[in-house]
Each structure stands twice: as C-alpha cells, then as structure tokens.
Motif scaffolding. Structure first.
Motif, PDB file in Angstrom:
ATOM      1  N   ARG A 404       0.841  -1.199   0.000  1.00  0.00           N
ATOM      2  CA  ARG A 404       0.000   0.000   0.000  1.00  0.00           C
ATOM      3  C   ARG A 404       0.879   1.254   0.000  1.00  0.00           C
ATOM      4  O   ARG A 404       0.598   2.219  -0.707  1.00  0.00           O
ATOM      5  CB  ARG A 404      -0.907  -0.012   1.232  1.00  0.00           C
ATOM      6  N   GLY A 405       1.949   1.203   0.760  1.00  0.00           N
ATOM      7  CA  GLY A 405       2.871   2.328   0.804  1.00  0.00           C
ATOM      8  C   GLY A 405       3.475   2.628  -0.557  1.00  0.00           C
ATOM      9  O   GLY A 405       3.572   3.795  -0.970  1.00  0.00           O
ATOM     10  N   GLU A 406       3.868   1.583  -1.286  1.00  0.00           N
ATOM     11  CA  GLU A 406       4.439   1.785  -2.624  1.00  0.00           C
ATOM     12  C   GLU A 406       3.390   2.308  -3.593  1.00  0.00           C
ATOM     13  O   GLU A 406       3.697   3.135  -4.469  1.00  0.00           O
ATOM     14  CB  GLU A 406       5.046   0.480  -3.128  1.00  0.00           C
ATOM     15  N   ARG A 407       2.157   1.837  -3.438  1.00  0.00           N
ATOM     16  CA  ARG A 407       1.080   2.333  -4.301  1.00  0.00           C
ATOM     17  C   ARG A 407       0.859   3.828  -4.071  1.00  0.00           C
ATOM     18  O   ARG A 407       0.721   4.606  -5.031  1.00  0.00           O
ATOM     19  CB  ARG A 407      -0.210   1.550  -4.023  1.00  0.00           C
ATOM     20  N   ILE A 408       0.841   4.236  -2.828  1.00  0.00           N
ATOM     21  CA  ILE A 408       0.677   5.658  -2.510  1.00  0.00           C
ATOM     22  C   ILE A 408       1.882   6.457  -2.997  1.00  0.00           C
ATOM     23  O   ILE A 408       1.742   7.576  -3.501  1.00  0.00           O
ATOM     24  CB  ILE A 408       0.455   5.834  -0.997  1.00  0.00           C
ATOM     25  N   ALA A 409       3.069   5.875  -2.865  1.00  0.00           N
ATOM     26  CA  ALA A 409       4.290   6.564  -3.299  1.00  0.00           C
ATOM     27  C   ALA A 409       4.190   6.981  -4.756  1.00  0.00           C
ATOM     28  O   ALA A 409       4.644   8.077  -5.137  1.00  0.00           O
ATOM     29  CB  ALA A 409       5.508   5.667  -3.086  1.00  0.00           C
ATOM     30  N   ARG A 410       3.595   6.142  -5.585  1.00  0.00           N
ATOM     31  CA  ARG A 410       3.485   6.430  -7.016  1.00  0.00           C
ATOM     32  C   ARG A 410       2.491   7.558  -7.315  1.00  0.00           C
ATOM     33  O   ARG A 410       2.422   8.035  -8.442  1.00  0.00           O
ATOM     34  CB  ARG A 410       3.093   5.163  -7.778  1.00  0.00           C
ATOM     35  N   ARG A 411       1.738   7.988  -6.317  1.00  0.00           N
ATOM     36  CA  ARG A 411       0.796   9.090  -6.493  1.00  0.00           C
ATOM     37  C   ARG A 411       1.347  10.409  -5.950  1.00  0.00           C
ATOM     38  O   ARG A 411       0.707  11.452  -6.114  1.00  0.00           O
ATOM     39  CB  ARG A 411      -0.531   8.762  -5.803  1.00  0.00           C
ATOM     40  N   LEU A 412       2.505  10.368  -5.329  1.00  0.00           N
ATOM     41  CA  LEU A 412       3.079  11.568  -4.735  1.00  0.00           C
ATOM     42  C   LEU A 412       4.000  12.267  -5.735  1.00  0.00           C
ATOM     43  O   LEU A 412       4.797  11.609  -6.421  1.00  0.00           O
ATOM     44  CB  LEU A 412       3.847  11.216  -3.462  1.00  0.00           C
ATOM     45  N   GLU A 413       3.911  13.580  -5.805  1.00  0.00           N
ATOM     46  CA  GLU A 413       4.657  14.363  -6.796  1.00  0.00           C
ATOM     47  C   GLU A 413       5.992  14.820  -6.209  1.00  0.00           C
ATOM     48  O   GLU A 413       6.233  16.005  -5.965  1.00  0.00           O
ATOM     49  CB  GLU A 413       3.803  15.556  -7.235  1.00  0.00           C
ATOM     50  N   VAL A 414       6.850  13.839  -5.996  1.00  0.00           N
ATOM     51  CA  VAL A 414       8.163  14.091  -5.407  1.00  0.00           C
ATOM     52  C   VAL A 414       9.191  13.195  -6.072  1.00  0.00           C
ATOM     53  O   VAL A 414       8.858  12.193  -6.690  1.00  0.00           O
ATOM     54  CB  VAL A 414       8.154  13.832  -3.879  1.00  0.00           C
TER      55      VAL A 414
END
Length: 508
Positions: A404-414
């Motif tokens: 879940r953390g990696e999935r969210i990471a792919r949505r962050l603009e960083v």
C-alpha cells in the motif's frame, strides 16, 4: 548568478553558532583568483583523464583512507563551524568515505563504452559506440547545512569521471571544505581539486569559468544559477528547497512512525533538504500519534554531546521562530518546544498540532526543528494535501502494508519516497536524488547517471564490413538510387501496403 554588493573585507571570520566563539577564517577570493585557479585545474585535467578509471581509483581510495583516518578531526571542525552535535556531525566523514568508495569502485563499469544495437537492419553494417568523455572542469557549489557531506556527494563522482573540480562552499561554513581540499593535497593526489571561498561574487566567478555546475541551495539562488548557466550554454544540476510531507496511515506502526518522523524532522536540527516538514495523519490514529510524537520530541536533547545541535545562523533561528509564532497566532497549538532556548542559536525541538494547510509552517520551507501535524480523513486527502506544494523533493509514507505504501508513493509528486523510513534514499548512491517542481533540476547519484552526468557523450559510427567508394544517398543524385534507398527504408520499417509504397484507398 547575481553578484553581491562590493565588500571591503578580505577575509570571512567563521564563528560557532552554538557558542559565538571564533572557529577560523578564510580569504575572499576575487574573480581573477577564481579564473587563475580554474586555468590551473584545466591544465592538470588531461593527465587525470588519461589515467582512466583504474588509475583514478587508486587516488580516490587513498582519499577515502584519509577521510576515515581523520574522521575525528573532521567531526570537530564540523561542530566548530555549524554548532552540530557530535551525534549528527560524526556521520559526515564516514558517509563521505563510503561515497568515495562507491564511485571509485564503480567508475570503470559506468564509464565503459556502450554499443547500442542498430534500430534497423539497414544499419547493421555499422558499429555504434557511445563514449563518455568528462567535462574538463566541474564547478561544485555547496550549502551550509552539510559542509563536508555535500562536497562528499558531488565531488567524488566528478573526479571519478575524469573531470577536474573547483569547489566553492557556503561562506557560512567553509572550514570543512578547506579540510576536504587539504586532504586531497595531503595524500599527494594530482592537482585536480581546487577550492575558492567567498560570497556571491566568488560563486558567480566560478560559474563564469567552469563547464558544468552542480549547485545545492535555496530555490531563489538556484534560479539565478540556472540563468547564469543558460547564458553560457553550460549544463547544470540543481538540488533546491523542500517541504517534505509524511503520511501516517491508520494501519501504521505508530511507535516506529513517531520515532522515524521525530528523527527525520529533527536530524541536524531540521536543517536538511529532505527533513520531514509537515505530517498528515489519518483521523482514527491522530490523537494517539500526536501524543507519541510529542513525547519523542520532548525527549530529544540539545548540545554538543547530545542528540542534536544549534541552528547554523541567527537568521535561520529567527525564521523558524516566525513560522511558529505565525502558526500559534492563527490557532495552532504548541505541544512541546516552540521557542529559542536563549543559548546561541538553539531552537527547542517543536511539535505543532491543530495546524491548517494555509499556514507558512506548512507552505514555506522552514529548515528547522519543527514538526507541524494535520488530521486528515483518509489517504486520498493526505495525498492531495501532500501534493499541494510548490516543492517536490521527497516524502515518507507510514503504513502496516508496504505494498500500500508503494502504491501511494506512485501518487506523490516528489523525486523520492521512503516507505516506513526517513532520509534512507540519501545514503544510497545507486538511487537518483532529485527534486520535482521548485525543488530542483536534474539528479545526483542514481548509479551510472551519477557519474555520466559529469561527462559529454560522444557517438562514434564505424563500418563493420569493407566500404564502397560511394553510398546510395551520396551525390550525384539519381532517381534510380533514390527509389532504391527509399524502398529499402520502407521495407525495413513500414507495415502493410506502405512497405511497397502503395497508398491505402482514399489517401491523397
């Protein structure tokens, strides 16, 4: 880069911000001195390049030995000019040594010639080679928050690539860079690492005399550096400001999250480009997390032989105070800290609750020991608010489910995301480190990219088979040769009827 006003002094006096004591001084180098040092470095660079990666490896590993053998002394110098704690300062010499070792031992692999495959059978008669030739002279401009580690990140890969390097440290903390350059000279290495010290004029002169600029610092200064490089048409890489978010989800290990965010927000007194500067916590665990975080931060001790140290400058301490005061005036609650301690430039480690997204402590780079926290309804709101920033350097996600953390990471603009950790990517030279949006242009590290960025790529084509006296497309032109060449190109790349040059029905 905009020049500063003329100055009458000839030296910069460096003081320990924690005590006010004088730590040393460095000269202010003018444009003529910078130009002369650049010329000397250029003269030495061809021999350094000719050594090849193996020859350069010997000197880089000798330099690593010097860094590790002198780690205690370097730590003392760091503490004397920055006010860092020994705990924070002692990491820099060892991390720098590790970085030197990485680039020294991987340079040969990363700089070896590439041989791309032909994209079409027509080109299989050619041998393709990609060669990496170093920029003759790389300019490195480093900030005041990590006066040894920043040169340690950017200088070694440039040297390993075969470039000469001219280093200009911040005028606030130049003493560690003086030691860094002294070490290179002390081991008897070739004279391809030079140092200049001074203010903005010195940095501007460096840009005027090098072939590539690696700059780390504020977004405002980075813009001026970019303009100056663009005017000279030289390449550059900028790592600029950050306002890194942390997202704490309801399924997270709150004990680990509180520990990691406390460290990620307070390491080096929060004076880290990738510090945790704002936290978004899902509502079901908000109260419990905030209590844990406040307890962790309250326990952090300050001082030379404690957890963390002072702010590097009075101006930075005062900026932190303004952000905290503005937040409390607008309704935020200080759970711990919130004020300068009254000693030197120390500012008490701080947690702010009841914060909203419009406050300066959430929108502007604080670069200090403050951790503001916002309650969110769910992960979607957390992601939306995390992305609601002009900055995009890095972020952290805290969850019991790494997928879940990696999935969210792919949505962050960083440019980087650490799942259930903080600052981890900074110490991994195989990973790229760079910012999106106003956090920078280009990347440092990233395995092969980290050394090839300091090179000019050269493409070489050569025949694989005996050549003819002429080629189909060479002059004199003829209809027969042109039709044959175009037909061959169609046959090798087009599909369907277009291979034969037949237009589909209805085409003009």
């Amino acid at each position: 880069m905009t020049a500063t006003q003329p100055r009458t002094e000839t030296d910069i006096t460096v003081r320990n911000p924690a005590t006010g004591q004088v730590s040393g001084s460095v000269p202010i180098h003018d444009a003529d001195t910078v130009a002369k040092r650049a010329e000397e470095l250029r003269a030495a660079q061809p021999e350094w390049e000719a050594m090849g990666p193996r020859g350069r490896k010997r000197w880089l590993l000798e330099f690593q030995n010097w860094l590790l053998d002198n780690a205690d002394h370097l730590t003392e110098v760091l503490m004397s000019e920055t006010g860092k704690s020994r705990n924070d300062a002692s990491l820099e010499p060892v991390a720098t040594g590790d970085n030197v070792n990485f680039w020294a031992t991987h340079a040969e692999e990363y700089l070896s010639d590439g041989h791309p495959k032909a994209h079409s059978p027509l080109y299989r008669v050619k041998r393709f080679t990609t060669v990496y030739r170093p920029q003759p002279l790389v300019g490195v401009i480093t900030p005041w928050n990590f006066p040894l580690a920043m040169p340690g990140m950017d200088v070694p890969p440039a040297l390993a690539a075969g470039a000469a390097v001219l280093l200009k440290p911040s005028e606030v903390t130049p003493l560690s860079a003086v030691e860094f350059a002294r070490g290179w000279t002390e081991i008897g290495a070739p004279p391809v690492l030079g140092l200049v010290t001074g203010y903005g004029d010195t940095g501007a002169a460096l840009i005027d005399n090098v072939d590539y600029v690696q700059f780390t610092g504020s977004t405002a200064t980075g813009r001026r550096v970019a303009v100056a490089c663009a005017q000279r048409l030289i390449p550059y890489s900028l790592e600029l400001g950050g306002k890194d978010p942390a997202i704490v989800l309801a399924d997270a290990d709150l004990e680990r999250a509180a520990n990691g965010i406390a460290w990620g927000g307070l390491f080096n007194s929060g004076q880290v480009c990738v510090s945790v500067e704002r936290v978004y916590v899902e509502a079901p665990v908000y109260d419990e997390f905030v209590d844990k975080l406040a307890a962790k931060v309250r326990a952090v001790s300050q001082g030379a032989d404690h957890d963390t140290g002072a702010m590097a400058t009075e101006a930075q301490r005062d900026l932190v105070a303004r952000h905290v005061d503005a937040a409390t005036a607008a309704g935020a609650k200080v759970l711990t800290g919130g004020k300068p301690t009254g000693v030197g430039t120390f500012f008490a480690p701080t947690v702010l609750a009841d914060v909203d997204q419009t406050m300066a402590c959430m929108t502007d780079e604080t670069f200090g020991p403050t951790i503001p926290v916002i309650k969110v309804a769910d992960e979607n709101e957390a992601i939306r608010l995390a992305n609601d920033s002009t900055y995009g350097l890095s972020a952290t996600v805290w969850t019991g489910d790494p997928h879940r953390g990696e999935r969210i990471a792919r949505r962050l603009e960083v440019g980087a995301v650490n799942v259930n950790d903080a600052l981890a990517n900074v110490f991994c030279p195989t990973l790229p480190m760079g910012g999106w949006k106003e956090s920078g242009v280009g990347y440092r590290a990233g395995g092969p990219h980290g050394i090839r960025k300091y090179c000019r790529q050269q493409a070489i084509t050569a025949p694989r088979i005996p050549t003819q006296k002429s080629e189909l497309l060479w002059y004199p032109a003829s209809k027969r040769k042109r039709q044959f060449a175009l037909g061959a190109m169609r046959a090798m790349s087009a599909r369907g009827w277009r291979r034969l040059g037949i237009k589909p029905r209805g085409a003009r």
